[in-house]
Each structure stands twice: as C-alpha cells, then as structure tokens.
Write an enzyme that holds these catalytic residues in place. Structure first.
Site, PDB file in Angstrom:
ATOM      1  N   CYS A 156      11.986 -23.485   9.870  1.00 43.27           N
ATOM      2  CA  CYS A 156      11.165 -23.600   8.667  1.00 43.27           C
ATOM      3  C   CYS A 156      11.913 -23.060   7.445  1.00 43.27           C
ATOM      4  O   CYS A 156      13.033 -23.464   7.168  1.00 43.27           O
ATOM      5  CB  CYS A 156       9.833 -22.902   8.915  1.00 43.27           C
ATOM      6  SG  CYS A 156       8.539 -23.303   7.709  1.00 43.27           S
TER       7      CYS A 156
ATOM      8  N   HIS B 226       6.105 -28.920  14.654  1.00 47.66           N
ATOM      9  CA  HIS B 226       6.929 -28.020  13.845  1.00 47.66           C
ATOM     10  C   HIS B 226       7.428 -26.813  14.626  1.00 47.66           C
ATOM     11  O   HIS B 226       8.592 -26.422  14.496  1.00 47.66           O
ATOM     12  CB  HIS B 226       6.113 -27.538  12.632  1.00 47.66           C
ATOM     13  CG  HIS B 226       6.903 -26.719  11.662  1.00 47.66           C
ATOM     14  ND1 HIS B 226       7.840 -27.284  10.814  1.00 47.66           N
ATOM     15  CD2 HIS B 226       6.896 -25.383  11.389  1.00 47.66           C
ATOM     16  CE1 HIS B 226       8.378 -26.336  10.066  1.00 47.66           C
ATOM     17  NE2 HIS B 226       7.820 -25.175  10.394  1.00 47.66           N
TER      18      HIS B 226
ATOM     19  N   ASP C 293       6.221 -33.423  13.315  1.00 49.80           N
ATOM     20  CA  ASP C 293       6.079 -32.223  12.491  1.00 49.80           C
ATOM     21  C   ASP C 293       5.138 -32.539  11.331  1.00 49.80           C
ATOM     22  O   ASP C 293       5.399 -33.431  10.533  1.00 49.80           O
ATOM     23  CB  ASP C 293       7.458 -31.810  11.967  1.00 49.80           C
ATOM     24  CG  ASP C 293       7.432 -30.508  11.173  1.00 49.80           C
ATOM     25  OD1 ASP C 293       6.335 -29.984  10.905  1.00 49.80           O
ATOM     26  OD2 ASP C 293       8.522 -30.025  10.818  1.00 49.80           O
TER      27      ASP C 293
END
Length: 344
Positions: A158, A286, A252
C-alpha cells in the site's frame, strides 16, 4: 550443526546430492581417515536453509564388493550470520506491524519492521515524507554485525510500497524491492530527500464510493499519474540499483494496483531496465499477506469514518497468499546476497 555418522571405512568416498547447488557445497570430514569402529563427524556448508539433502557414502573393498549408505537431512537456519537484511513496512494504517517481519526472521532474514507514523514518538498522522528517515533505517540495518553489508531488501504494501519504490529509486543500500499492491508515483503526501522535492499527486476525495455493504472504496481515490501535470511525481524506478517485484491482486478495491504496476513496468521498458517484474494474482484483493492470514475483504481504519474495502475472492485470495509468499522469499534470497555460506 555437526553430524555424527559412523562407523565408516578408511577408503570411503562422500558426496552431497543436490544438483541446484552442489557446486557450492563443502564437506568437512573429521577424521579424514578412520577405521570401521571409529565415529566420523561430517559438516556441510554452502547449503540454503531448510533444504532437504541426501548424503551418500560408498566404497569398494579388496574383493571388489561395493558398500554404500544413504542418509537424509534438513538444513538449519543460517546460524551465526550474516543474514540477508530486509526492511518491512505496511501502509496507511500506521503504527508498528510485526507479524510479516517475524515470519521473515523465522525464514532466515534479518528483518526490521519499520513504523513511519502513528507509533511512539513519530507523528500521529502521515505528513511530508522525508526519505532521510528511511535511509537511516537502511544504513542501520546494513551496519548491523549480523547483516550482510552488500545491500538490503525492502518489502512493503500500500502506502509503504510507494515509499519502498522511492527507496529503491534513490537509496544505494537497496538491493531488491517487493511492492505489494502499491503505486508508481508519490501520492497525497510530498516526498523530500535533501534538495529533492516531489509533490504528491492530489487525492480525489470526491471519488469515494460507499459499497452496498456500507464500506468505503478508495479504488478511484488516486488520480492517473500519466497525466501531464503529474509527470514530476512519478518515481524514477529506472535508477534503482536492483530488481523490483510488483505483486498485485486484480480484485484490489483499495488501489487500482494492477494499473499502477503496469505503468511502472512500461516505464522500466522505456528506460531499458530489464529487472522489473509483475505478478498478478486473479481474484486476489489488496491485503496480500502470508499464508494463514485470514481473508479480510473490509475492515475498520482509524483514519476513516467507515470500514475500508480491500476486495478479493475468498478461495482465490487465499491461494494467492500461498503463492506470493513463496515467490517473495525466493526473490529476496536470489537478490539480497550474503557473504557467508550457510551450514548443515
């Protein structure tokens, strides 16, 4: 670990069977010559950790009869070191998260879980990002007596993956980088490093979406870095010393991570950098984490009023975690070198 094997005979020949690394293996036998009623100690070095190997011994006596034996062993961890060093970072949730770093340490890496906001005396919120802080962490790890000084790896997800890519682009200590569901440019928060200043691409808060489950989707929260006005915010990954591996899930729902990884790969091709790799996992969301981590499609965040949507499909995501974890470790072992050989 010293292995005691015996008794053996004086004219015995010994080899270690493992075609992938046998040219690196060294066998030390003590004593080198022994009688049948004497024990022999064998030590093998040059082996990767936690690898099953076969030791064979054979001889031909004075009548031409062949005697042979075979034993199977699994190598230890690397022992005294030095170990390949890895900096491990998470994303916009902040704080210190250590479970992935702990697992890397259990797999033979000297792993540093690095917090960069919302922890201890660090800022409570992520503001301007000074790459000097991350450079100091890399220097600290490289200087550790148990860590190989040839360079370190960086693993991050991230927002952390964005920082990891910046580290790879500007810091000579970084030998290999794994970016998990990240971006290819500086977003939101500006990045500084000495005289260098990269403005963050502004977030698009008006693109927030609330799903049918009442969670928040940030999928379109980040703007297209390919726009002319954002070119100065793109990270120059072609300057990276070592290889870069992008691990992304095509489901994601927090970042359009596949798009960003493809953009990064295209830039690498444009500038002739041939060691940038992209692995996309169908159905993965994700939060690509080590195997055994529970599948989480949405969860609460301290910095948002609603739970965040991470995406992914249960079975596909769990399979992707198993595969990506192995590939991540293989990539680091291959590209973060150690100067001392491992032992059996």
């Amino acid at each position: 670990m010293i292995l005691a094997k015996g008794p053996v005979r004086s004219r015995e020949k010994r080899t270690c069977e493992e075609p992938d690394f046998s040219d690196m293996v060294i066998l030390l036998v003590s004593p080198e010559i022994s009688l049948v009623d004497e024990p022999v100690k064998i030590q093998a070095s040059g082996l990767p950790p936690e690898k099953v190997i076969t030791l064979r011994a054979w001889l031909k006596d004075e009548k031409g009869q062949i005697f042979h034996s075979r034993a199977f062993y699994k190598t230890d961890m690397e022992g005294e070191g030095p170990f390949p060093g890895v900096i491990d970072m998470f994303g916009g949730v902040g704080g210190l998260i250590e479970f992935r770093s702990s697992l890397l340490a259990s797999r033979g890496f000297a792993s540093l879980a690095l917090a960069y906001f919302a922890y201890d005396d660090l800022p409570g919120y992520l503001g301007e990002m000074d790459l000097k802080y991350f450079e100091e962490a890399a220097q600290f790890l490289c200087a550790h007596p148990k860590v190989s000084s040839d360079g370190i790896g960086v693993v991050a997800i991230c927002k952390g993956a964005e920082i990891a890519l910046a580290m790879a682009s500007y810091l000579p200590q970084v030998a290999a980088t794994v970016c998990i569901n990240g971006t290819n440019a500086v977003n939101g928060n500006s990045l500084i490093y000495g005289d260098l200043a990269l403005s963050g691409i502004p977030y698009k808060a008006e693109r927030f979406l609330i799903t049918d489950f009442g969670s928040l989707s940030l999928l379109n929260f980040l703007d297209d870095p390919g726009k002319p006005e954002h070119q100065d915010s793109i990270l120059p990954l072609e300057k990276a010393r070592g290889p870069i591996l992008f691990l992304v899930g095509d489901k994601d729902e927090n970042y359009n991570s596949l798009f960003f990884a493809r953009e990064a790969n295209a830039r690498a091709v444009k500038y002739g950098k041939k060691d940038v790799y992209l692995r996309c996992y169908p159905g993965a969301g994700h939060l690509l984490e080590p195997p055994g981590s529970p599948f989480c499609s949405a969860s609460q965040s301290t910095f948002f009023p609603l739970p965040l949507t991470w995406g992914g499909e249960l079975v596909a995501h769990c399979r992707a975690q198993e595969t990506s974890w192995k590939e991540l470790q293989e990539f680091l072992r291959k590209n973060v070198r150690c100067s001392r050989r491992n032992k059996l």
